[in-house]
Design a protein around this motif. Structure first.
Motif, PDB file in Angstrom:
ATOM      1  N   GLY A  86      13.391  -8.912 -22.124  1.00 40.56           N
ATOM      2  CA  GLY A  86      14.515  -9.945 -21.834  1.00 40.56           C
ATOM      3  C   GLY A  86      15.261  -9.682 -20.428  1.00 40.56           C
ATOM      4  O   GLY A  86      15.322 -10.624 -19.598  1.00 40.56           O
ATOM      5  N   ARG A  87      15.643  -8.474 -20.366  1.00 39.36           N
ATOM      6  CA  ARG A  87      16.347  -8.192 -19.216  1.00 39.36           C
ATOM      7  C   ARG A  87      15.598  -8.032 -17.979  1.00 39.36           C
ATOM      8  O   ARG A  87      16.196  -8.731 -16.904  1.00 39.36           O
ATOM      9  N   LEU A 132      15.008 -11.808 -16.954  1.00 39.86           N
ATOM     10  CA  LEU A 132      16.269 -12.178 -16.367  1.00 39.86           C
ATOM     11  C   LEU A 132      16.271 -11.903 -15.156  1.00 39.86           C
ATOM     12  O   LEU A 132      16.609 -12.627 -14.007  1.00 39.86           O
ATOM     13  N   SER A 133      15.977 -10.764 -14.633  1.00 36.12           N
ATOM     14  CA  SER A 133      16.130 -10.209 -13.496  1.00 36.12           C
ATOM     15  C   SER A 133      14.869 -10.650 -12.498  1.00 36.12           C
ATOM     16  O   SER A 133      15.246 -10.960 -11.170  1.00 36.12           O
ATOM     17  N   TYR A 134      13.947 -11.020 -12.853  1.00 30.51           N
ATOM     18  CA  TYR A 134      12.746 -11.648 -12.453  1.00 30.51           C
ATOM     19  C   TYR A 134      13.256 -13.167 -11.897  1.00 30.51           C
ATOM     20  O   TYR A 134      12.859 -13.380 -10.580  1.00 30.51           O
ATOM     21  N   MET A 135      13.824 -13.752 -12.630  1.00 33.81           N
ATOM     22  CA  MET A 135      14.292 -15.148 -12.484  1.00 33.81           C
ATOM     23  C   MET A 135      15.276 -15.180 -11.248  1.00 33.81           C
ATOM     24  O   MET A 135      15.587 -15.844 -10.612  1.00 33.81           O
ATOM     25  N   ARG A 136      16.229 -14.090 -11.484  1.00 33.90           N
ATOM     26  CA  ARG A 136      17.239 -14.156 -10.711  1.00 33.90           C
ATOM     27  C   ARG A 136      16.946 -13.578  -9.234  1.00 33.90           C
ATOM     28  O   ARG A 136      17.808 -13.837  -7.912  1.00 33.90           O
TER      29      ARG A 136
END
Length: 151
Positions: free
Chosen positions: A90-91, A94-98
């Motif tokens: 999950g982390r 999220l960092s890939y999407m941001r």
């Protein structure tokens, strides 16, 4: 004189062939692949003898500390491994999407996501593997004891 020379050559040729063969055998034995293969075969021979005498592999571990250890290790793996890998997946997701605009952050996030998914696969495979091995053993003709199967 020529007969004497031929006789002396014949007597020295045999030790030369012997020493040459001995040296070649020693050279072959010193290669890592041959040594490791021999050690593996010896270990398999050593451990297969006691396992082949049993109808259910693992009966000797019933009601011992080994049974408790297997249960504790697999319980910890399932209890801690699955949530931890899900957090990392999950982390990193999220960092890939941001990291939409920065290619360096995208590459790092992609690498972290791939490694997290590999970790999740290892944990899931470790949980599923005993069942797969038991099913395979039943089809081949040998079984594992119930006290060694963790789940």
């Amino acid at each position: 004189m020529s007969t004497r020379t031929n006789a002396s050559n014949a007597s020295t040729a045999q030790p030369t062939l012997y020493t040459h063969a001995k040296r070649r055998f020693a050279d072959a034995w010193l290669t890592p692949g041959v040594r490791q293969a021999t050690q593996l075969l010896l270990l398999l021979t050593l451990f297969a003898g006691s396992a082949m005498g049993q109808t259910d592999v693992g009966n000797i571990y019933c009601d011992t500390a080994v049974e408790d250890g297997v249960n504790v290790v697999f319980g910890a793996l399932a209890g801690l491994g699955l949530p931890a890998t899900m957090v990392f997946v999950g982390r990193s997701g999220l960092s890939y999407m941001r990291a939409s605009g920065n290619p360096n952050q995208q590459n790092e996030a992609r690498r972290d996501l791939i490694l997290s998914l590999v970790g999740l696969g290892v944990v899931v495979l470790a949980i599923v593997a005993p069942e797969l091995i038991t099913k395979f053993g039943d089809n081949v003709g040998f079984g594992f004891s119930d006290c060694v199967t963790p789940f």
